[in-house]
Enzyme design. Structure first.
Site, PDB file in Angstrom:
ATOM      1  CG  HIS A 160      -2.018  -0.965   1.175  1.00  0.00           C
ATOM      2  ND1 HIS A 160      -3.172  -0.838   1.895  1.00  0.00           N
ATOM      3  CD2 HIS A 160      -2.168  -2.093   0.443  1.00  0.00           C
ATOM      4  CE1 HIS A 160      -3.985  -1.835   1.628  1.00  0.00           C
ATOM      5  NE2 HIS A 160      -3.394  -2.629   0.751  1.00  0.00           N
TER       6      HIS A 160
ATOM      7  N   PRO B 132      -4.041  -0.281  18.900  1.00  0.00           N
ATOM      8  CG  PRO B 132      -5.875  -1.598  18.329  1.00  0.00           C
ATOM      9  CD  PRO B 132      -5.213  -0.942  19.489  1.00  0.00           C
TER      10      PRO B 132
ATOM     11  CE  LYS C 279       4.084   2.803  13.412  1.00  0.00           C
ATOM     12  NZ  LYS C 279       4.082   2.134  12.127  1.00  0.00           N
TER      13      LYS C 279
ATOM     14  CE1 TYR D 222      -1.003   3.453   9.670  1.00  0.00           C
ATOM     15  CE2 TYR D 222      -0.175   2.959   7.473  1.00  0.00           C
ATOM     16  CZ  TYR D 222      -1.090   2.739   8.486  1.00  0.00           C
ATOM     17  OH  TYR D 222      -2.069   1.794   8.338  1.00  0.00           O
TER      18      TYR D 222
HETATM   19  P1  RFL Z   1       1.828 -12.260  21.518  1.00  0.00           P
HETATM   20  O1  RFL Z   1       1.354 -12.295  20.117  1.00  0.00           O
HETATM   21  O2  RFL Z   1       0.854 -11.847  22.566  1.00  0.00           O
HETATM   22  O3  RFL Z   1       2.422 -13.680  21.858  1.00  0.00           O
HETATM   23  C1  RFL Z   1       2.733 -14.075  23.183  1.00  0.00           C
HETATM   24  C2  RFL Z   1       2.715 -15.558  23.259  1.00  0.00           C
HETATM   25  O4  RFL Z   1       3.112 -15.987  24.556  1.00  0.00           O
HETATM   26  C3  RFL Z   1       2.247 -17.015  24.989  1.00  0.00           C
HETATM   27  N1  RFL Z   1       2.284 -17.032  26.476  1.00  0.00           N
HETATM   28  C4  RFL Z   1       2.949 -17.953  27.187  1.00  0.00           C
HETATM   29  N2  RFL Z   1       3.683 -19.022  26.823  1.00  0.00           N
HETATM   30  C5  RFL Z   1       4.224 -19.783  27.811  1.00  0.00           C
HETATM   31  N3  RFL Z   1       4.025 -19.533  29.142  1.00  0.00           N
HETATM   32  C6  RFL Z   1       3.314 -18.468  29.552  1.00  0.00           C
HETATM   33  N4  RFL Z   1       3.156 -18.216  30.838  1.00  0.00           N
HETATM   34  C7  RFL Z   1       2.726 -17.632  28.552  1.00  0.00           C
HETATM   35  N5  RFL Z   1       1.954 -16.518  28.590  1.00  0.00           N
HETATM   36  C8  RFL Z   1       1.701 -16.179  27.324  1.00  0.00           C
HETATM   37  C9  RFL Z   1       0.905 -16.643  24.409  1.00  0.00           C
HETATM   38  O5  RFL Z   1       0.030 -17.784  24.313  1.00  0.00           O
HETATM   39  C10 RFL Z   1       1.303 -16.118  23.048  1.00  0.00           C
HETATM   40  O6  RFL Z   1       1.319 -17.117  22.060  1.00  0.00           O
HETATM   41  O7  RFL Z   1       3.096 -11.286  21.694  1.00  0.00           O
HETATM   42  P2  RFL Z   1       4.268 -10.893  20.656  1.00  0.00           P
HETATM   43  O8  RFL Z   1       4.894 -12.110  20.060  1.00  0.00           O
HETATM   44  O9  RFL Z   1       5.101  -9.912  21.377  1.00  0.00           O
HETATM   45  O10 RFL Z   1       3.504 -10.175  19.437  1.00  0.00           O
HETATM   46  C11 RFL Z   1       2.838  -8.945  19.626  1.00  0.00           C
HETATM   47  C12 RFL Z   1       1.686  -8.829  18.623  1.00  0.00           C
HETATM   48  O11 RFL Z   1       0.885  -9.983  18.708  1.00  0.00           O
HETATM   49  C13 RFL Z   1       0.830  -7.566  18.903  1.00  0.00           C
HETATM   50  O12 RFL Z   1       1.654  -6.476  19.216  1.00  0.00           O
HETATM   51  C14 RFL Z   1      -0.030  -7.193  17.678  1.00  0.00           C
HETATM   52  O13 RFL Z   1      -0.989  -8.159  17.412  1.00  0.00           O
HETATM   53  C15 RFL Z   1      -0.708  -5.839  17.899  1.00  0.00           C
HETATM   54  N6  RFL Z   1      -1.606  -5.457  16.794  1.00  0.00           N
HETATM   55  C16 RFL Z   1      -1.106  -4.899  15.629  1.00  0.00           C
HETATM   56  N7  RFL Z   1       0.226  -4.766  15.452  1.00  0.00           N
HETATM   57  C17 RFL Z   1       0.726  -4.282  14.277  1.00  0.00           C
HETATM   58  O14 RFL Z   1       1.951  -4.155  14.147  1.00  0.00           O
HETATM   59  N8  RFL Z   1      -0.087  -3.930  13.215  1.00  0.00           N
HETATM   60  C18 RFL Z   1      -1.440  -4.043  13.309  1.00  0.00           C
HETATM   61  O15 RFL Z   1      -2.119  -3.786  12.313  1.00  0.00           O
HETATM   62  C19 RFL Z   1      -2.006  -4.511  14.559  1.00  0.00           C
HETATM   63  N9  RFL Z   1      -3.324  -4.664  14.711  1.00  0.00           N
HETATM   64  C20 RFL Z   1      -2.993  -5.606  16.927  1.00  0.00           C
HETATM   65  C21 RFL Z   1      -3.827  -5.185  15.855  1.00  0.00           C
HETATM   66  C22 RFL Z   1      -3.561  -6.161  18.080  1.00  0.00           C
HETATM   67  C23 RFL Z   1      -4.928  -6.283  18.183  1.00  0.00           C
HETATM   68  N10 RFL Z   1      -5.438  -6.861  19.373  1.00  0.00           N
HETATM   69  C24 RFL Z   1      -6.351  -7.931  19.393  1.00  0.00           C
HETATM   70  C25 RFL Z   1      -4.839  -6.528  20.636  1.00  0.00           C
HETATM   71  C26 RFL Z   1      -5.199  -5.300  15.956  1.00  0.00           C
HETATM   72  C27 RFL Z   1      -5.762  -5.819  17.122  1.00  0.00           C
HETATM   73  C28 RFL Z   1      -7.258  -5.873  17.199  1.00  0.00           C
HETATM   74  C1  PHB Z   2      -5.919  -4.713  10.772  1.00  0.00           C
HETATM   75  O1  PHB Z   2      -6.218  -5.584  11.597  1.00  0.00           O
HETATM   76  O2  PHB Z   2      -6.041  -4.882   9.551  1.00  0.00           O
HETATM   77  C2  PHB Z   2      -5.434  -3.402  11.273  1.00  0.00           C
HETATM   78  C3  PHB Z   2      -5.443  -3.135  12.638  1.00  0.00           C
HETATM   79  C4  PHB Z   2      -4.987  -1.900  13.079  1.00  0.00           C
HETATM   80  C5  PHB Z   2      -4.557  -0.953  12.161  1.00  0.00           C
HETATM   81  C6  PHB Z   2      -4.543  -1.228  10.820  1.00  0.00           C
HETATM   82  C7  PHB Z   2      -4.990  -2.459  10.363  1.00  0.00           C
HETATM   83  O3  PHB Z   2      -4.142   0.270  12.604  1.00  0.00           O
END
Ligand code: RFL
Ligand code: PHB
Length: 389
Positions: A72, A292, A296, A384
């Protein structure tokens, strides 16, 4: 068992670090409390920075991403029912890539399994011990049996609710937090995305985001009340509310369909300092959370991996610990900048419960200024697409 690095948490950051360390012959073991199916099934991030892609390339897991990811060059912002485009490419000479976290995680699992890396899924009661000594070890339960792994380092990649951060003594750690008074209700639907690029919308009813995963898979979010229950949002109600909040030309075009996933996520900014203690290093959501809105979270987790992987590589190649000692400081400098940007996106686009007409005017003029100022657009675009590592 013996290894060099025990990685607690097999989400994207833990898996990526494991794959990179293994590629340099640095033995490591990943302990993940959930099943592989559960980890891969979590619908989360969608937008990857170029730096994240470079790291996935370095780890040798970018074949599918290079083929199937969508580049994009811009992003749409809207306010007062009117949208305008930020030309990321023109302003920064960079772009972002839409490729779901589910796919990143799946690619990493596949690659680690192929190269005989070690991941214990369903590892229960994982506990690091003797972090303060020269001989740290980690215990856990696996298939009902007690296991012990001795190691040089423990890396906490176990997310916000993990245990790693909690073992750092209270007098060593400082935490900074802002909890936002709203959440995001997100749905996934097998419909063509309403727009080729993302739309972030500021609306009197609250924020909305139109995103996507591929040509026939859309991801939409709307800001909801924190107390709101998912049961209150059937698909019809969701689509009606989304259409109100998107600019009307997009709302008129939108193709609706049944949701195949629906969830509410709370929004929070959180940073812990330092990001390491003795032989323990924290990476990703274990050390920091961003709302989110700036896309980031995953990208920050990957930049932490960049700093830690390089520092560990240096240590194992030359015995030099300088970079490991500087890990927290280096990572935090980037973390705080992304925390600022995510906070700014969140406060500029969401409706706050106590929001006055004064606050609304401030938001409107912020966005009007952005629409008409290349300097302001450049600030947004630079952040961004991702600040340099
Ligand atoms: P995770 O993905 O939370 O993984 C942690 C893992 O550790 C496990 N765990 C354990 N394992 C062993 N023993 C324990 N005691 C444990 N406790 C936990 C868990 O089961 C899990 O598998 O952390 P990590 O690897 O640091 O990754 C971070 C990302 O997942 C997170 O920052 C992103 O998903 C945030 N996020 C977004 N980030 C972006 O860069 N771009 C996006 O567009 C974006 N959109 C989002 C998002 C997060 C969202 N939510 C649901 C919070 C959109 C949403 C809606
Ligand atoms: C996505 O889940 O596609 C997503 C989430 C947060 C953003 C952008 C995209 O800021």
């Amino acid at each position: 068992m013996n290894t060099k690095v025990v990685i607690i948490g097999g989400g994207p950051s833990g898996l990526l670090l494991s794959k990179l360390l293994s590629s340099k012959g640095i033995d490591n073991i990943v302990l993940e409390k959930q099943s592989k199916k559960h980890v891969i099934g979590r619908v989360r991030a969608g937008v990857l920075e170029n730096g994240t892609i470079e790291m996935l390339r370095l780890a040798g897991v970018s074949q599918r991403l290079d083929k199937e990811g969508f580049m994009h060059d811009g992003v749409f912002l809207s306010f007062k029912n009117h949208g305008f485009r930020i030309d990321l490419k023109k302003l920064t000479n960079k772009n972002v890539t839409v490729y779901g976290q589910t796919e990143v995680t799946k690619d990493l699992y596949d690659a680690i399994e192929k190269s005989n890396g070690i991941i214990f899924n369903n590892a229960k009661e994982v506990i690091p011990h003797e972090i303060n000594s020269k001989n740290p070890f980690v215990t856990f339960k696996y298939n009902g049996l007690e296991k012990k792994i001795s190691c040089d380092f423990v890396v906490g990649c176990d997310g916000y609710h993990g245990i790693s951060r909690k073992i750092i003594p209270k007098e060593v750690i400082t935490t900074y937090e802002r909890v936002y008074p709203f959440g995001w209700l997100g749905i996934l639907s097998e419909t063509p995305p309403v727009s080729e690029e993302l739309i972030y919308a500021n609306h009197g009813n609250g924020f909305a985001l139109a995103s996507m995963r591929n040509k026939n898979l859309s991801r939409y979010y709307i800001q909801t009340d924190l107390k709101d229950d998912i049961e209150n949002w059937n698909d019809k109600k969701f689509w009606e509310e989304l259409k109100k909040r998107l600019p009307s030309d997009a709302a008129d075009r939108i193709i609706t369909g049944p949701s195949i996933e629906k969830s509410i996520a709370p929004l929070r900014s959180f940073v812990c300092e330092p990001m390491n203690w003795k032989s323990l290093y924290l990476v990703g959501d274990a050390a920091h959370i961003v709302p989110p809105t700036g896309a980031k979270g995953l990208n920050l987790a990957v930049s932490d991996v960049f700093y830690l992987y390089n520092a560990m590589k240096e240590f194992y190649l030359s015995g030099n610990k300088d970079s490991l000692n500087k890990y927290s400081q280096k990572a935090l400098s980037r973390v705080w900048k992304a925390t600022r940007f995510s906070w700014w996106m969140t406060t500029t686009f969401h409706k706050f419960p106590e929001q006055s007409s004064f606050d609304q005017h401030i938001q409107d003029s912020e966005l009007e200024y952005l629409e008409n100022s290349i300097a302001s657009q450049t600030v947004l675009a630079e952040n961004y697409v991702g600040l340099p590592f």
